[in-house]
Motif scaffolding. Structure first.
Motif, PDB file in Angstrom:
ATOM      1  N   VAL A   1       0.870  -1.176   0.000  1.00 68.68           N
ATOM      2  CA  VAL A   1       0.000   0.000   0.000  1.00 68.68           C
ATOM      3  C   VAL A   1       0.907   1.225   0.000  1.00 68.68           C
ATOM      4  O   VAL A   1       1.760   1.361   0.873  1.00 68.68           O
ATOM      5  CB  VAL A   1      -0.934   0.008   1.225  1.00 68.68           C
ATOM      6  CG1 VAL A   1      -1.799   1.258   1.225  1.00 68.68           C
ATOM      7  CG2 VAL A   1      -1.810  -1.243   1.234  1.00 68.68           C
ATOM      8  N   ALA A   2       0.714   2.106  -0.947  1.00 62.86           N
ATOM      9  CA  ALA A   2       1.632   3.238  -1.111  1.00 62.86           C
ATOM     10  C   ALA A   2       1.608   4.159   0.088  1.00 62.86           C
ATOM     11  O   ALA A   2       2.657   4.604   0.558  1.00 62.86           O
ATOM     12  CB  ALA A   2       1.276   4.005  -2.387  1.00 62.86           C
ATOM     13  N   VAL A   3       0.414   4.464   0.625  1.00 59.97           N
ATOM     14  CA  VAL A   3       0.276   5.416   1.719  1.00 59.97           C
ATOM     15  C   VAL A   3      -0.683   4.850   2.752  1.00 59.97           C
ATOM     16  O   VAL A   3      -1.800   4.420   2.411  1.00 59.97           O
ATOM     17  CB  VAL A   3      -0.249   6.784   1.219  1.00 59.97           C
ATOM     18  CG1 VAL A   3      -0.516   7.723   2.391  1.00 59.97           C
ATOM     19  CG2 VAL A   3       0.733   7.409   0.249  1.00 59.97           C
ATOM     20  N   ALA A   4      -0.252   4.826   4.014  1.00 54.62           N
ATOM     21  CA  ALA A   4      -1.097   4.437   5.137  1.00 54.62           C
ATOM     22  C   ALA A   4      -0.921   5.479   6.230  1.00 54.62           C
ATOM     23  O   ALA A   4       0.202   5.854   6.561  1.00 54.62           O
ATOM     24  CB  ALA A   4      -0.734   3.043   5.660  1.00 54.62           C
ATOM     25  N   THR A   5      -2.009   5.964   6.789  1.00 53.70           N
ATOM     26  CA  THR A   5      -1.948   6.999   7.814  1.00 53.70           C
ATOM     27  C   THR A   5      -2.261   6.403   9.173  1.00 53.70           C
ATOM     28  O   THR A   5      -2.817   5.300   9.287  1.00 53.70           O
ATOM     29  CB  THR A   5      -2.938   8.131   7.510  1.00 53.70           C
ATOM     30  OG1 THR A   5      -4.279   7.636   7.656  1.00 53.70           O
ATOM     31  CG2 THR A   5      -2.732   8.666   6.100  1.00 53.70           C
ATOM     32  N   SER A   6      -1.916   7.165  10.214  1.00 48.91           N
ATOM     33  CA  SER A   6      -2.177   6.717  11.583  1.00 48.91           C
ATOM     34  C   SER A   6      -3.665   6.655  11.888  1.00 48.91           C
ATOM     35  O   SER A   6      -4.074   6.009  12.853  1.00 48.91           O
ATOM     36  CB  SER A   6      -1.488   7.663  12.569  1.00 48.91           C
ATOM     37  OG  SER A   6      -1.876   9.012  12.332  1.00 48.91           O
ATOM     38  N   GLY A   7      -4.487   7.308  11.097  1.00 45.62           N
ATOM     39  CA  GLY A   7      -5.931   7.238  11.281  1.00 45.62           C
ATOM     40  C   GLY A   7      -6.589   6.066  10.578  1.00 45.62           C
ATOM     41  O   GLY A   7      -7.812   5.928  10.633  1.00 45.62           O
ATOM     42  N   GLY A   8      -5.795   5.248   9.885  1.00 46.91           N
ATOM     43  CA  GLY A   8      -6.352   4.080   9.205  1.00 46.91           C
ATOM     44  C   GLY A   8      -6.708   4.300   7.750  1.00 46.91           C
ATOM     45  O   GLY A   8      -7.298   3.419   7.117  1.00 46.91           O
ATOM     46  N   TRP A   9      -6.350   5.449   7.184  1.00 50.37           N
ATOM     47  CA  TRP A   9      -6.644   5.727   5.774  1.00 50.37           C
ATOM     48  C   TRP A   9      -5.576   5.098   4.906  1.00 50.37           C
ATOM     49  O   TRP A   9      -4.381   5.379   5.060  1.00 50.37           O
ATOM     50  CB  TRP A   9      -6.696   7.235   5.556  1.00 50.37           C
ATOM     51  CG  TRP A   9      -7.137   7.653   4.190  1.00 50.37           C
ATOM     52  CD1 TRP A   9      -8.342   7.406   3.602  1.00 50.37           C
ATOM     53  CD2 TRP A   9      -6.377   8.411   3.230  1.00 50.37           C
ATOM     54  NE1 TRP A   9      -8.389   7.962   2.344  1.00 50.37           N
ATOM     55  CE2 TRP A   9      -7.201   8.585   2.091  1.00 50.37           C
ATOM     56  CE3 TRP A   9      -5.092   8.957   3.240  1.00 50.37           C
ATOM     57  CZ2 TRP A   9      -6.781   9.282   0.969  1.00 50.37           C
ATOM     58  CZ3 TRP A   9      -4.675   9.656   2.113  1.00 50.37           C
ATOM     59  CH2 TRP A   9      -5.501   9.810   0.993  1.00 50.37           C
ATOM     60  N   LEU A  10      -5.982   4.242   3.975  1.00 52.38           N
ATOM     61  CA  LEU A  10      -5.075   3.556   3.062  1.00 52.38           C
ATOM     62  C   LEU A  10      -5.319   4.076   1.655  1.00 52.38           C
ATOM     63  O   LEU A  10      -6.466   4.157   1.201  1.00 52.38           O
ATOM     64  CB  LEU A  10      -5.285   2.042   3.110  1.00 52.38           C
ATOM     65  CG  LEU A  10      -5.163   1.377   4.482  1.00 52.38           C
ATOM     66  CD1 LEU A  10      -5.455  -0.113   4.371  1.00 52.38           C
ATOM     67  CD2 LEU A  10      -3.779   1.601   5.078  1.00 52.38           C
ATOM     68  N   ARG A  11      -4.237   4.385   0.978  1.00 53.43           N
ATOM     69  CA  ARG A  11      -4.342   4.942  -0.366  1.00 53.43           C
ATOM     70  C   ARG A  11      -3.317   4.292  -1.271  1.00 53.43           C
ATOM     71  O   ARG A  11      -2.129   4.230  -0.952  1.00 53.43           O
ATOM     72  CB  ARG A  11      -4.110   6.460  -0.315  1.00 53.43           C
ATOM     73  CG  ARG A  11      -4.106   7.145  -1.678  1.00 53.43           C
ATOM     74  CD  ARG A  11      -5.469   7.163  -2.308  1.00 53.43           C
ATOM     75  NE  ARG A  11      -5.450   7.822  -3.609  1.00 53.43           N
ATOM     76  CZ  ARG A  11      -6.448   7.828  -4.466  1.00 53.43           C
ATOM     77  NH1 ARG A  11      -7.567   7.193  -4.155  1.00 53.43           N
ATOM     78  NH2 ARG A  11      -6.353   8.450  -5.618  1.00 53.43           N
ATOM     79  N   ASP A  12      -3.790   3.788  -2.416  1.00 51.26           N
ATOM     80  CA  ASP A  12      -2.897   3.136  -3.369  1.00 51.26           C
ATOM     81  C   ASP A  12      -3.471   3.317  -4.764  1.00 51.26           C
ATOM     82  O   ASP A  12      -4.680   3.576  -4.935  1.00 51.26           O
ATOM     83  CB  ASP A  12      -2.746   1.651  -3.039  1.00 51.26           C
ATOM     84  CG  ASP A  12      -1.550   1.034  -3.760  1.00 51.26           C
ATOM     85  OD1 ASP A  12      -0.688   1.794  -4.220  1.00 51.26           O
ATOM     86  OD2 ASP A  12      -1.484  -0.203  -3.863  1.00 51.26           O
ATOM     87  N   ARG A  13      -2.620   3.178  -5.751  1.00 49.81           N
ATOM     88  CA  ARG A  13      -3.057   3.268  -7.144  1.00 49.81           C
ATOM     89  C   ARG A  13      -2.140   2.426  -8.012  1.00 49.81           C
ATOM     90  O   ARG A  13      -0.912   2.444  -7.834  1.00 49.81           O
ATOM     91  CB  ARG A  13      -3.051   4.714  -7.635  1.00 49.81           C
ATOM     92  CG  ARG A  13      -3.495   4.842  -9.094  1.00 49.81           C
ATOM     93  CD  ARG A  13      -3.554   6.271  -9.559  1.00 49.81           C
ATOM     94  NE  ARG A  13      -3.974   6.358 -10.952  1.00 49.81           N
ATOM     95  CZ  ARG A  13      -4.111   7.496 -11.622  1.00 49.81           C
ATOM     96  NH1 ARG A  13      -3.876   8.641 -11.011  1.00 49.81           N
ATOM     97  NH2 ARG A  13      -4.489   7.493 -12.889  1.00 49.81           N
ATOM     98  N   GLN A  14      -2.742   1.708  -8.920  1.00 51.19           N
ATOM     99  CA  GLN A  14      -1.970   0.899  -9.860  1.00 51.19           C
ATOM    100  C   GLN A  14      -1.563   1.785 -11.029  1.00 51.19           C
ATOM    101  O   GLN A  14      -2.383   2.148 -11.870  1.00 51.19           O
ATOM    102  CB  GLN A  14      -2.801  -0.291 -10.348  1.00 51.19           C
ATOM    103  CG  GLN A  14      -2.037  -1.268 -11.208  1.00 51.19           C
ATOM    104  CD  GLN A  14      -2.920  -2.389 -11.710  1.00 51.19           C
ATOM    105  OE1 GLN A  14      -4.074  -2.167 -12.055  1.00 51.19           O
ATOM    106  NE2 GLN A  14      -2.392  -3.600 -11.747  1.00 51.19           N
ATOM    107  N   VAL A  15      -0.282   2.148 -11.064  1.00 50.79           N
ATOM    108  CA  VAL A  15       0.174   3.078 -12.091  1.00 50.79           C
ATOM    109  C   VAL A  15       0.432   2.391 -13.422  1.00 50.79           C
ATOM    110  O   VAL A  15       0.453   3.048 -14.463  1.00 50.79           O
ATOM    111  CB  VAL A  15       1.446   3.816 -11.624  1.00 50.79           C
ATOM    112  CG1 VAL A  15       1.135   4.696 -10.425  1.00 50.79           C
ATOM    113  CG2 VAL A  15       2.567   2.847 -11.295  1.00 50.79           C
TER     114      VAL A  15
END
Length: 340
Positions: free
Chosen positions: A129-143
């Motif tokens: 997962v490209a980006v994970a925050t301490s609040g539980g938000w996960l952000r990813d993208r297949q480039v």
């Protein structure tokens, strides 16, 4: 009559050559004369800057199109993406992926925004997962799609078989360049979108101070001392570079100035092995790439989210000491009874 190099110099706008010399002088003053390297003509895309705004005229000719008049080039048509929004300072023309772009530097009169006063957040950059925050938000993208990866591999194999300097090799390189440009554009868009959301919603963004160049170095070693698991390390290097960790951090620092946020870097040691609930540190806490389970207290969480919580705690401790280096400052926040 001018011939050869003198003829080419006569065709080139003088201001672009002068700007190149200024850039070289600045690079030598910043990094040292013997550490400056010329950009390769084969690997570096060509670009040049027109520094004098008095010789540049920009006009809008339609809803989607505009034109710019550049010295010795005349009127050049370009796709209008957004208004200039300020006083024109210079223009840069560059080639990327077989396409030519013009970018304008303007003085928009804006200054750095005041602190927005919003809650802090820790950000962990990962491979799965490209980006994970301490609040539980996960952000990813297949480039890159599976089809694009297969096509890129096929073009690389085709390029290796072709003769250097041939027309077919140049055509294959052009196809590969266009493919990589599309993938790079998606990665840039992902970094800009993510950085804008994070800096708008948080007043402090804490990230790890990763040495990406060292992390993605080859493990092949030398003939006398060959490396181990070279293919596995090469795959990990490609996965790290595909996520664009460095570009995300650069975009975060840029967006933070306008969104009233602050970026803090902290040492990355043991953030993935430490329990965010009890502070127990052990390699066995990391059950897998995605699961974290503390061997001491049994705390269970997403491994990247747990690391982001540790990153946030380290960032808050650093800002409380008043500097940005762990172990450097002896200052501490006063106890509550002394502060009262």
């Amino acid at each position: 009559m001018l011939t050869g190099r003198r003829y080419l110099l006569a065709l080139t706008p003088a201001h672009t050559l002068q700007q190149t010399l200024r850039d070289l002088e600045r690079a030598c003053a910043t990094h040292g004369t013997f550490k400056v390297r010329w950009r390769s003509r084969r690997t570096g895309p060509p670009s040049f800057r027109f520094p004098d705004p008095r010789q540049i005229t920009v006009e809008r000719v339609g809803r989607r199109w505009g034109r710019v008049r550049l010295p010795k080039l005349g009127w050049v048509r370009f796709r209008w993406t957004r208004p200039l929004g300020g006083v024109l300072r210079n223009a840069t023309v560059r080639q990327d992926g077989g396409r030519w772009f013009v970018s304008f530097c303007v003085d928009d009169g804006r200054r750095e925004a005041d602190p927005n006063g919003k809650p802090p957040v820790g950000v962990d950059r990962g491979v799965t997962v490209a980006v994970a925050t301490s609040g539980g938000w996960l952000r990813d993208r297949q480039v890159a799609t599976p089809g694009e990866r297969a096509r890129g591999k096929r073009l690389q194999q085709q390029l290796a078989r072709q003769q250097k300097g041939s027309a077919r090799r140049a055509a294959t390189r052009a196809k590969l360049t266009r493919l990589n440009a599309r993938i790079r554009d998606r990665r840039t868009d992902f970094a800009a979108w993510t950085a804008d959301r994070l800096t708008r919603a948080h007043g402090l963004v804490v990230v790890e101070d990763l040495k990406i160049g060292a992390m993605t170095a080859s493990a092949k070693g030398t003939l006398t001392d060959p490396g181990k698991k070279v293919r596995q390390k090469a795959g990990l290097n490609r996965a790290i570079l595909a996520k664009g960790w460095g570009g995300l951090l650069t975009t975060l620092e840029h967006k933070a100035r306008y969104n009233g946020s602050r970026i803090v870097r902290v040492p990355p040691a043991y953030t993935s092995q430490t329990c965010a609930a009890c502070g127990h540190r052990a390699p066995d806490n990391r059950e897998s790439q995605a699961v974290f389970r503390c061997c001491a207290c049994g705390h269970r969480d997403n491994a990247d989210v747990n690391a982001a919580k540790n990153i946030l705690a380290a960032g808050l401790a650093v800002t409380g000491r008043g500097d940005l280096a762990a172990g450097r400052s002896a200052k501490r926040q006063p106890p509550e009874d002394e502060a009262a």
